[in-house]
Write a protein that holds these residues in place. Sequence first.
Motif, PDB file in Angstrom:
ATOM      1  N   HIS A   1     -10.114  -0.719   0.279  1.00  0.00           N
ATOM      2  CA  HIS A   1      -9.787  -0.720   1.801  1.00  0.00           C
ATOM      3  C   HIS A   1     -11.213  -1.267   2.363  1.00  0.00           C
ATOM      4  O   HIS A   1     -12.180  -0.427   2.247  1.00  0.00           O
TER       5      HIS A   1
ATOM      6  N   ASN B   1      -7.692  -4.492   0.515  1.00  0.00           N
ATOM      7  CA  ASN B   1      -6.794  -3.995   1.622  1.00  0.00           C
ATOM      8  C   ASN B   1      -7.576  -3.805   2.868  1.00  0.00           C
ATOM      9  O   ASN B   1      -8.500  -3.634   2.950  1.00  0.00           O
TER      10      ASN B   1
ATOM     11  N   ALA C   1       0.842  -1.107  -0.090  1.00  0.00           N
ATOM     12  CA  ALA C   1       0.143  -0.222   0.099  1.00  0.00           C
ATOM     13  C   ALA C   1       0.911   1.336  -0.127  1.00  0.00           C
ATOM     14  O   ALA C   1       2.048   1.368   0.488  1.00  0.00           O
TER      15      ALA C   1
ATOM     16  N   MET D   1      -3.489  -6.281  -1.058  1.00  0.00           N
ATOM     17  CA  MET D   1      -2.641  -5.252  -0.881  1.00  0.00           C
ATOM     18  C   MET D   1      -2.301  -5.330   0.824  1.00  0.00           C
ATOM     19  O   MET D   1      -3.135  -5.137   1.527  1.00  0.00           O
TER      20      MET D   1
ATOM     21  N   GLY E   1      -0.537  -3.220   4.068  1.00  0.00           N
ATOM     22  CA  GLY E   1      -0.388  -1.993   4.316  1.00  0.00           C
ATOM     23  C   GLY E   1       0.808  -2.194   5.535  1.00  0.00           C
ATOM     24  O   GLY E   1       1.854  -2.310   5.552  1.00  0.00           O
TER      25      GLY E   1
ATOM     26  N   LYS F   1      -7.967   3.745  -5.776  1.00  0.00           N
ATOM     27  CA  LYS F   1      -7.777   3.313  -4.471  1.00  0.00           C
ATOM     28  C   LYS F   1      -9.097   3.965  -3.518  1.00  0.00           C
ATOM     29  O   LYS F   1      -9.015   5.088  -3.268  1.00  0.00           O
TER      30      LYS F   1
END
Length: 330
Positions: free
Chosen positions: A170, A210, A15, A230, A232, A138
Motif C-alpha cells: 500500500h 495498492n 484488496a 490491487m 480497494g 501486505k
Amino acid sequence: MTESFDTTPWRLTVAPMMDWTDRHCRYFHRLLTPHGRLYTEMVTSAALAHGDRSRLLRHSAFEQPVALQLGGSEPAELAQAARMGEEAGYVEINLNVGCPSDRVQSGRFGACLMREPALVGDCVTAMRAAVRVPVTVKCRIGVDEQDDYHDLQQFTQQMIAAGVQVLIVHARKAWLKGLSPKENREVPPLNYQRVYALKKEFPQLCIVINGGITTVEAMQEHLAHVDGVMLGRAAYHDPYVLARAEAAMYGEPLPDRDAIIERLLPYIESELAQGTALKHITRHLLGLYQGLPGARGFRRVLSERAHRNDAGIEVIRAALDQRHATPAAA
C-alpha cells in the motif's frame, strides 16, 4: 527464489477489506472478474485457534482463486492458522502488516509490525513451513517516523530472506496514532515512486501496488513498473471497474450489468434458503450501476426494502424495474 516464479496470478487483485470483502461480496466480484485474485477480510490467527473455524473460513469454490488474509504475530499460532486455511482450500495465505487500527495494534499485528521486521520474518518462516501454498505479505511503505526508503528496503530484504516471493505494498505510510483507519487510507500522501523503486531494486520479487487506484488507465500505467495492481475501495464502490479491467487486461467482453444480477440470483436464492438475510448480500450490489441513469433508484429500492425480515428476490426485481423506469436507462 527463482526468476521463473510466475507473477501473473497477482496481475489483478481485489484488496482484503474489513466488513466488505465477505463471501457474498467475493461471489459477486467473481462474476465481474474471472481472472482477478480475491482476498478475504482479515481473520486473526487467535480467532481461528479459539473460535468458529468453519464459519470464519467458509467460502464457495466459485470464488477461486481466493486468498486468506491473516492477522497475528505469534509464529506458531499463525502457522496453525495458515494450515487451517490451506486445508479449507485457500490458494494463498497473506499476512497483514498494513492495518493501522487501534484494535489491531493492541493485538500486536497489522502495520505496527513494520517496526519488527525480524518478527515478521519469523512469522512468515513458520507459515511457509506449515503450508505448500504461497505465503505473501501486505504492508505499507512506512509507519510513523519510520518513513525512509531505507526502512522499506530493509523490511523487504527481511521478507525475501524469509522466503516471501510476493509483496503487496500500500503506497502510503501509516500513522499509528492520531489518524483513524479511514484517515490512514486518505491522509498520508501516496508515493508510488517508492514502490516502483522497490521493484527496480528487487526484480525477482513480485510487487503488487495498492492505494488510490481507481481507473483502468491508472492500472495500466502502474503495470509498466510493477507486476500487479490491487484495487480497494474502487472495486467496492464501483464494482464494474473490475469488468473494465478484465476487458483491458485479458480481452474479456464487457458483461451486461443486468446479466450479472441475473447470474447472481441463483446464489441469492440458495443463501436465502439457508437463512441468510437479503441485506447481507444486496449491500455489496449498491454501486453496480454507478454513474448510470437509474442508479439512484436501484440503490434506493435495495436500501429501503432489503433489510425487511421477509425480503426476497422480489426486492431485487423491483430494484431493476425502478432502474429501468428511468427514461435514459431504458
